[in-house]
Each structure stands twice: as C-alpha cells, then as structure tokens.
Motif scaffolding. Structure first.
Motif, PDB file in Angstrom:
ATOM      1  N   MET A  47       0.823  -1.208   0.000  1.00  0.00           N
ATOM      2  CA  MET A  47       0.000   0.000   0.000  1.00  0.00           C
ATOM      3  C   MET A  47       0.857   1.258   0.000  1.00  0.00           C
ATOM      4  SD  MET A  47      -3.168  -0.867  -0.198  1.00  0.00           S
ATOM      5  CE  MET A  47      -4.019   0.629   0.286  1.00  0.00           C
ATOM      6  N   GLY A  48       2.051   1.195  -0.599  1.00  0.00           N
ATOM      7  CA  GLY A  48       2.944   2.342  -0.526  1.00  0.00           C
ATOM      8  C   GLY A  48       3.047   3.179  -1.778  1.00  0.00           C
ATOM      9  N   GLY A  49       2.288   2.837  -2.832  1.00  0.00           N
ATOM     10  CA  GLY A  49       2.397   3.549  -4.089  1.00  0.00           C
ATOM     11  C   GLY A  49       1.319   4.599  -4.291  1.00  0.00           C
ATOM     12  N   ILE A  50       1.465   5.380  -5.352  1.00  0.00           N
ATOM     13  CA  ILE A  50       0.537   6.472  -5.640  1.00  0.00           C
ATOM     14  C   ILE A  50      -0.891   5.964  -5.799  1.00  0.00           C
ATOM     15  CG2 ILE A  50      -0.112   8.180  -7.391  1.00  0.00           C
ATOM     16  CD1 ILE A  50       2.933   8.535  -7.904  1.00  0.00           C
ATOM     17  N   HIS A  51      -1.089   4.952  -6.629  1.00  0.00           N
ATOM     18  CA  HIS A  51      -2.439   4.479  -6.909  1.00  0.00           C
ATOM     19  C   HIS A  51      -3.025   3.698  -5.726  1.00  0.00           C
ATOM     20  CE1 HIS A  51      -2.453   5.942 -11.001  1.00  0.00           C
ATOM     21  NE2 HIS A  51      -1.214   5.498 -11.121  1.00  0.00           N
ATOM     22  N   GLU A  52      -2.174   3.036  -4.959  1.00  0.00           N
ATOM     23  CA  GLU A  52      -2.650   2.360  -3.748  1.00  0.00           C
ATOM     24  C   GLU A  52      -3.110   3.393  -2.716  1.00  0.00           C
ATOM     25  OE1 GLU A  52      -0.215  -0.281  -6.096  1.00  0.00           O
ATOM     26  OE2 GLU A  52       0.255   1.686  -5.228  1.00  0.00           O
ATOM     27  N   HIS A  53      -2.361   4.494  -2.617  1.00  0.00           N
ATOM     28  CA  HIS A  53      -2.771   5.563  -1.719  1.00  0.00           C
ATOM     29  C   HIS A  53      -4.099   6.168  -2.166  1.00  0.00           C
ATOM     30  CE1 HIS A  53       1.536   6.475  -0.035  1.00  0.00           C
ATOM     31  NE2 HIS A  53       1.000   5.386   0.471  1.00  0.00           N
ATOM     32  N   ALA A  54      -4.277   6.326  -3.480  1.00  0.00           N
ATOM     33  CA  ALA A  54      -5.532   6.879  -4.000  1.00  0.00           C
ATOM     34  C   ALA A  54      -6.705   5.984  -3.640  1.00  0.00           C
ATOM     35  CB  ALA A  54      -5.442   7.059  -5.513  1.00  0.00           C
ATOM     36  N   GLU A  55      -6.518   4.672  -3.731  1.00  0.00           N
ATOM     37  CA  GLU A  55      -7.580   3.737  -3.391  1.00  0.00           C
ATOM     38  C   GLU A  55      -7.908   3.802  -1.902  1.00  0.00           C
ATOM     39  OE1 GLU A  55     -10.594   1.202  -3.761  1.00  0.00           O
ATOM     40  OE2 GLU A  55      -9.415   1.959  -5.454  1.00  0.00           O
ATOM     41  N   HIS A  57     -13.288  18.963  -0.646  1.00  0.00           N
ATOM     42  CA  HIS A  57     -12.190  19.813  -1.097  1.00  0.00           C
ATOM     43  C   HIS A  57     -10.904  19.033  -0.825  1.00  0.00           C
ATOM     44  CE1 HIS A  57     -14.677  23.274  -1.932  1.00  0.00           C
ATOM     45  NE2 HIS A  57     -15.235  23.181  -0.734  1.00  0.00           N
ATOM     46  N   LEU A  58     -10.217  18.657  -1.878  1.00  0.00           N
ATOM     47  CA  LEU A  58      -9.071  17.755  -1.776  1.00  0.00           C
ATOM     48  C   LEU A  58      -7.763  18.527  -1.920  1.00  0.00           C
ATOM     49  CD1 LEU A  58      -8.113  14.789  -1.625  1.00  0.00           C
ATOM     50  CD2 LEU A  58      -8.484  14.624  -4.100  1.00  0.00           C
ATOM     51  N   PHE A  59      -6.858  18.323  -0.973  1.00  0.00           N
ATOM     52  CA  PHE A  59      -5.542  18.965  -0.972  1.00  0.00           C
ATOM     53  C   PHE A  59      -4.472  17.874  -1.048  1.00  0.00           C
ATOM     54  CE2 PHE A  59      -8.388  21.874   1.071  1.00  0.00           C
ATOM     55  CZ  PHE A  59      -7.903  23.159   0.901  1.00  0.00           C
ATOM     56  N   GLY A  60      -3.407  18.097  -1.827  1.00  0.00           N
ATOM     57  CA  GLY A  60      -2.320  17.129  -1.885  1.00  0.00           C
ATOM     58  C   GLY A  60      -0.989  17.808  -2.119  1.00  0.00           C
ATOM     59  N   ASN A  61       0.034  17.312  -1.448  1.00  0.00           N
ATOM     60  CA  ASN A  61       1.389  17.848  -1.586  1.00  0.00           C
ATOM     61  C   ASN A  61       2.318  16.754  -2.086  1.00  0.00           C
ATOM     62  OD1 ASN A  61       4.038  18.568   0.745  1.00  0.00           O
ATOM     63  ND2 ASN A  61       3.786  19.455  -1.269  1.00  0.00           N
ATOM     64  N   ALA A 107       0.052  13.708  -6.284  1.00  0.00           N
ATOM     65  CA  ALA A 107      -0.140  12.728  -7.353  1.00  0.00           C
ATOM     66  C   ALA A 107      -1.297  11.793  -7.013  1.00  0.00           C
ATOM     67  CB  ALA A 107       1.145  11.929  -7.557  1.00  0.00           C
ATOM     68  N   ALA A 108      -1.349  11.334  -5.764  1.00  0.00           N
ATOM     69  CA  ALA A 108      -2.457  10.469  -5.341  1.00  0.00           C
ATOM     70  C   ALA A 108      -3.787  11.210  -5.411  1.00  0.00           C
ATOM     71  CB  ALA A 108      -2.207   9.961  -3.920  1.00  0.00           C
ATOM     72  N   ALA A 109      -3.778  12.509  -5.090  1.00  0.00           N
ATOM     73  CA  ALA A 109      -4.998  13.309  -5.141  1.00  0.00           C
ATOM     74  C   ALA A 109      -5.504  13.446  -6.577  1.00  0.00           C
ATOM     75  CB  ALA A 109      -4.750  14.685  -4.527  1.00  0.00           C
ATOM     76  N   VAL A 110      -4.584  13.588  -7.537  1.00  0.00           N
ATOM     77  CA  VAL A 110      -4.982  13.659  -8.944  1.00  0.00           C
ATOM     78  C   VAL A 110      -5.632  12.351  -9.369  1.00  0.00           C
ATOM     79  CG1 VAL A 110      -4.117  13.811 -11.320  1.00  0.00           C
ATOM     80  CG2 VAL A 110      -3.240  15.365  -9.583  1.00  0.00           C
ATOM     81  N   ALA A 111      -5.009  11.226  -9.002  1.00  0.00           N
ATOM     82  CA  ALA A 111      -5.572   9.917  -9.343  1.00  0.00           C
ATOM     83  C   ALA A 111      -6.950   9.742  -8.718  1.00  0.00           C
ATOM     84  CB  ALA A 111      -4.626   8.808  -8.882  1.00  0.00           C
ATOM     85  N   LEU A 112      -7.118  10.185  -7.483  1.00  0.00           N
ATOM     86  CA  LEU A 112      -8.398  10.070  -6.789  1.00  0.00           C
ATOM     87  C   LEU A 112      -9.465  10.955  -7.435  1.00  0.00           C
ATOM     88  CD1 LEU A 112     -10.217   9.180  -4.465  1.00  0.00           C
ATOM     89  CD2 LEU A 112      -9.097  10.877  -3.007  1.00  0.00           C
ATOM     90  N   ALA A 113      -9.111  12.194  -7.769  1.00  0.00           N
ATOM     91  CA  ALA A 113     -10.067  13.110  -8.384  1.00  0.00           C
ATOM     92  C   ALA A 113     -10.500  12.622  -9.759  1.00  0.00           C
ATOM     93  CB  ALA A 113      -9.472  14.509  -8.482  1.00  0.00           C
ATOM     94  N   ALA A 114      -9.600  11.936 -10.466  1.00  0.00           N
ATOM     95  CA  ALA A 114      -9.945  11.382 -11.776  1.00  0.00           C
ATOM     96  C   ALA A 114     -10.882  10.193 -11.637  1.00  0.00           C
ATOM     97  CB  ALA A 114      -8.675  10.976 -12.518  1.00  0.00           C
TER      98      ALA A 114
END
Length: 305
Positions: A89-97, A112-116, A121-128
């Motif tokens: 669970m350490g990758g960008i897409h796993e974090h998004a899930e 309202h989603l914030f990401g640093n 990157a995970a926030a972009v994947a989640l918003a998509a």
C-alpha cells in the motif's frame, strides 16, 4: 477509534497547535487521522494528503487558517507519521484507493481535496476516479511525471534500485542528526532561515520521531519507486491522462526554489487540467503550505469563492 491529545491554546503558535487525532481502520490499515480543530460540522469537508516522508502535521497551519471554511481531516498514510506500514500500500495508486475508502467512510458530500508532492499525485488519481465527489483540488508541488534530469531525479533512481536503495537510506541514517536536519531544511524549504522558530522546532521533532520508526526506510523505498515508475507509465494510464479527467476547479501551487519538483512544469500542469489556476511563489520551496500558508489560504479562498 483511539484518540490522541493535542497541543492547543490561544498562546500557542498555529504551526505547533496539533489537530486532535484518532485512529480509523481503512482497508486493513489503522490510519492515524487528524481533524481540523474548531471547525463547524456543517462546513463542507476537506481531505489533506501529505507527501513522501511527510505526515498529517504538514498541514497544521493551513488547516487552522481554513477552519472557518472547511471541516478537514488529514491522515498519516501507511508507513508515515504514526500509521504503521501496510504491505503493498505504498504507491501512488494504492494511496488513491485507500484515500477513496477513507473519503467514503468519513464524508457524504463532495470534498475539497488537498495534496502535496506524492500526496498531490495520489490526489490527482483520486479526483480522476471520483470526479463527482471532489469539489475542488489544491495541489502543492504535485509529483507529476517530469523527465527533466535533476538531482532529485538521480536520488529517486538510486533509491528505487534494488539493494542500492536500502544502502543509500542506511548510509543516510548514519549521518549525524544535525547534519541531516540542516540538509533536509535546505531541500524542503526555499528560505529556511525565515521560518518561524516554532515551525523549525516542530519539523525537527517530526524528523527525530521518524528516526525511531523502523518502518520508515521501507515506506520511503516503496513510495520512491512508485514516483519513478509513474514517469514511464503508458500515456493512457499516466497521471497526465488522469489530470485531463478532473472536472473540478484546480489550484496549482509551485515554489521557485523547490529542489524536488521543477517549477518549470507549472505551465504544462495548468494546461493539463480543464479549469486550473496557478499560484507561483518565487521564494517558496517544496511545502508552500508550511512556508507560505497565508498565500495558499488566500488562493484557495479565491478558488472556491
């Protein structure tokens, strides 16, 4: 849910006023989740996502500044802060899930989603993935694919390489703390000498706490590999393709002295989203929400207002 105490009070600077914390079981992980203090429960929800090597404490000041506008939460992702690691669970897409599950569990209206950095990157994947469930997207130095050769790119490549990565991190941990702390300040912040004393103290305390966590290096390795691999994803599966699917208003924040994310990517990033505004801070580093929180607060208010 386990609860944790918090350091608060009118006499305590915002940068050191920890948000109340609790643990939330999500997808097999016991996430440490912090709540923006003194926020009315009728306010719209917000989700704050830290980057690689960071924690929920990276959002302390900004959350306080916005507690009249959003009722936010900030998790420690697996392997960071006070949340133990979770295998795979350490990758960008796993974090998004994982964040998607947390969002479903905690909120019943658009967020309202914030990401640093990597959290961006995970926030972009989640918003998509969930465009109808994200009211706005604020990205501070997001780790979007950028193949320009840089010192940080070389570091990510080295850390992502089997055997070499562990050796690099172990060698780094053997360096005296004061030297590592000074080096970290110069990498993360644009003007560390101008940081308020309480922010410096809080950041130092967080780094010292990381030294006591045995899981830190492995979580860093897994995250670094994910960032590196995202650079070579097929076009249809890339984070740029995900950005094109985001429907909500987007605020992009870049620092001119960011040594980890090249701010020259900001024009491409602004063009990648359907509705994006740009906040460029020439003297800021990689964590503008910590270094220039008032400017980020003002830009967010303009975005949603």
């Amino acid at each position: 849910m386990e609860s944790y105490g918090a350091v608060t009070g009118a006499a305590v600077p915002l940068g050191t006023q920890e948000w109340p914390a609790r643990t939330v079981p999500v997808s097999g992980a016991e996430l440490l989740v912090r709540d923006v203090p003194n926020a009315d429960k009728t306010l719209p929800p917000a989700l704050f996502v830290h980057g690689l090597g960071g924690s929920s404490l990276n959002w302390t000041t900004l959350g306080h500044l916005l507690n009249d506008t959003v009722r936010g939460i900030a998790p420690d992702l697996p392997g960071f802060g006070r949340t133990p690691p979770l295998a795979g669970m350490g990758g960008i897409h796993e974090h998004a899930e994982l964040l998607s599950e947390l969002m479903t569990k905690e909120f019943d209206e658009p967020v309202h989603l914030f990401g640093n950095s990597m959290g961006g990157a995970a926030a972009v994947a989640l918003a998509a993935r969930r465009p109808d469930d994200v009211a706005s997207l604020t990205l501070v130095s997001p780790a979007l694919p950028h193949r320009r050769v840089s010192a940080s790119a070389v570091w990510f490549t080295a850390v992502s390489t089997p055997r070499l990565g562990k050796a690099v991190l172990e060698r780094t941990r053997r360096i005296p703390f004061e030297r590592r702390f000074k080096a970290s300040l110069s990498v993360i912040f644009g003007e560390p000498r101008l940081l308020p004393p309480e922010v410096l103290e809080a950041y130092e305390a967080e780094l010292r706490a990381r030294d006591t966590q045995t899981w830190g290096p492995e979580a860093t390795l897994e995250g670094a590999r994910s960032i590196l691999y995202s650079q070579f994803a097929p076009p249809r599966r890339s984070l740029w393709a995900a950005a094109a699917k985001v429907r909500c208003p987007v605020l992009l924040v870049y620092g001119g002295r960011d040594r980890l994310v090249d701010a020259r990517i900001r024009t491409k990033a602004q063009q990648a989203f359907r509705d994006a505004r740009l906040l460029y801070l020439p003297k800021s580093g990689h964590v503008a929400q910590m270094e220039h929180p008032q400017e980020v607060e003002r830009a967010f208010r303009q975005l949603i207002g």
